[in-house]
Design an enzyme around this catalytic site. Sequence first.
Site, PDB file in Angstrom:
ATOM      1  N   HIS A   1       9.287 -34.805 -30.316  1.00 35.16           N
ATOM      2  CA  HIS A   1       9.458 -35.299 -28.943  1.00 35.16           C
ATOM      3  C   HIS A   1      10.436 -34.418 -28.173  1.00 35.16           C
ATOM      4  CE1 HIS A   1       9.979 -37.887 -25.492  1.00 35.16           C
ATOM      5  NE2 HIS A   1      11.273 -37.987 -25.743  1.00 35.16           N
TER       6      HIS A   1
ATOM      7  N   GLU B   1       8.894 -46.529 -29.690  1.00 34.73           N
ATOM      8  CA  GLU B   1      10.148 -46.429 -30.438  1.00 34.73           C
ATOM      9  C   GLU B   1      10.241 -47.567 -31.450  1.00 34.73           C
ATOM     10  OE1 GLU B   1      13.660 -45.679 -28.121  1.00 34.73           O
ATOM     11  OE2 GLU B   1      12.556 -44.565 -26.565  1.00 34.73           O
TER      12      GLU B   1
ATOM     13  N   ASP C   1      20.144 -45.903 -26.885  1.00 34.21           N
ATOM     14  CA  ASP C   1      18.858 -45.268 -27.165  1.00 34.21           C
ATOM     15  C   ASP C   1      19.121 -43.838 -27.627  1.00 34.21           C
ATOM     16  OD1 ASP C   1      16.093 -45.128 -27.381  1.00 34.21           O
ATOM     17  OD2 ASP C   1      15.822 -44.444 -25.311  1.00 34.21           O
TER      18      ASP C   1
HETATM   19 MN    MN Z   1      13.712 -43.713 -25.017  1.00 28.44          MN
END
Ligand code: MN
Length: 422
Positions: free
Chosen positions: A138, A206, A131
């Site tokens: 963000h 995402e 990830d």
């Molecule tokens: Mn994440």
Amino acid sequence: MSYSPNHPDLTTWLSIDAGTDFPVQNLPFGIFSTEDRNERPGVAIGQYILDLQLLGEANLLDLEAPYFELETLNTFFSYGRKEITRVRDQISRLLTGDSSKLKDHQDREAFFVLQSDATMHLPFTIGDYTDFYSSEDHARNVGTMFRDPDNALLPNWKHIPVGYHGRASSIVVSGTSIHRPKGQTLPQDASSPVYRPSQLVDFELEMAFVTCGENRLGEPISIDQTEDHIGGIMLFNDLSARDIQKWEYVPLGPFLAKNFGSILSPWVVTLDALEPFRIDSPLQDDPKPLPYLQYQGKGHFDVNLEVAITEESGETTTICQSNFKYMYWNMFQQLAHQTVNGCNVRTGDLYASGTISGPEPTSYGSMLELAWRGSKPIQLNSGNERKFLADGDTCTMRGYAEKDGVRIGFGPCSFTLLPSKS
Ligand code: MN
């Protein structure tokens, strides 16, 4: 003129619903099953799934049998990007009537299954999972909330696509319910931790790409070659328990706060289908990345994203509208960075973008940011408020690219939060 599966004027002879996520220009791959038959590969077209196994058995594809006798897409994707392109092209010709083999087939209906009659499965056996943390808004929001608004980005952030190795076993397909996790947290003002259900379950909006083909250990994939190793993209919800995360993440990063269930949409939308939606990347000149990360060309994708909460009462509120274009690092840079030390990737690895937040408060990709750490509760249409997810909430992510009357959609990425198991 050569045949183009992306041409906006292409239509299928099959009668499909208007406004579908899956027009003939899309043709994403997935794995489905029906009551009478086990998992097998299919392609979404309108409200239907075209059964690739039956298509192969009937010799309607120019492929060596038993090409699609598969329960996951791993073997197919291991043949590489060019092969995925070639197969998608053949399927397109069958559905547009450029080849009449399917259109004129006497058992034509047998090749199609209504999506409402099918169960979707994870499209591939996921190997390794990474990830990233590649949306600047963000990273700035989190840095502002938990550190220093004036130095929100850590010094490495614009030099490396920051990421961590996550866990693949707990990634599930859209439609799976997840129990609120229990774990160790340190309550506010407490001097010692407790074990209890997480109070702060959050989504992370995402996108994730799956790799096709592998590199050998010790041989990096250069940024020019990364295009050949990305099989397609899906929506991804990196469910996070913020209270567990806060207590455990120092010094090695996320652990049990992130592996109680992560949700993946079932249809793999190919980079080929998204080709018309490529856009320039944001300027990266302050600082300029090191040469191995410098990307020439259109590396970003204009994909609209949204998140909705459906309460147990059935009432739905869209609480976030973002876009995949709000990334700093693109997928090609991420994959080049992942392998720059010689790390080998394999077919079926998953690489998630990190939470995708845009510049507007309504485009923040997590409840942590939308409710600004609980200080600005999210207002739902019912009159209820949320700082984080409540038991019974269904969280649904959607994504689509749209241009020239063509909508390339991803289908839903959805899950329901169940109460903690007693
Ligand atoms: Mn994440």
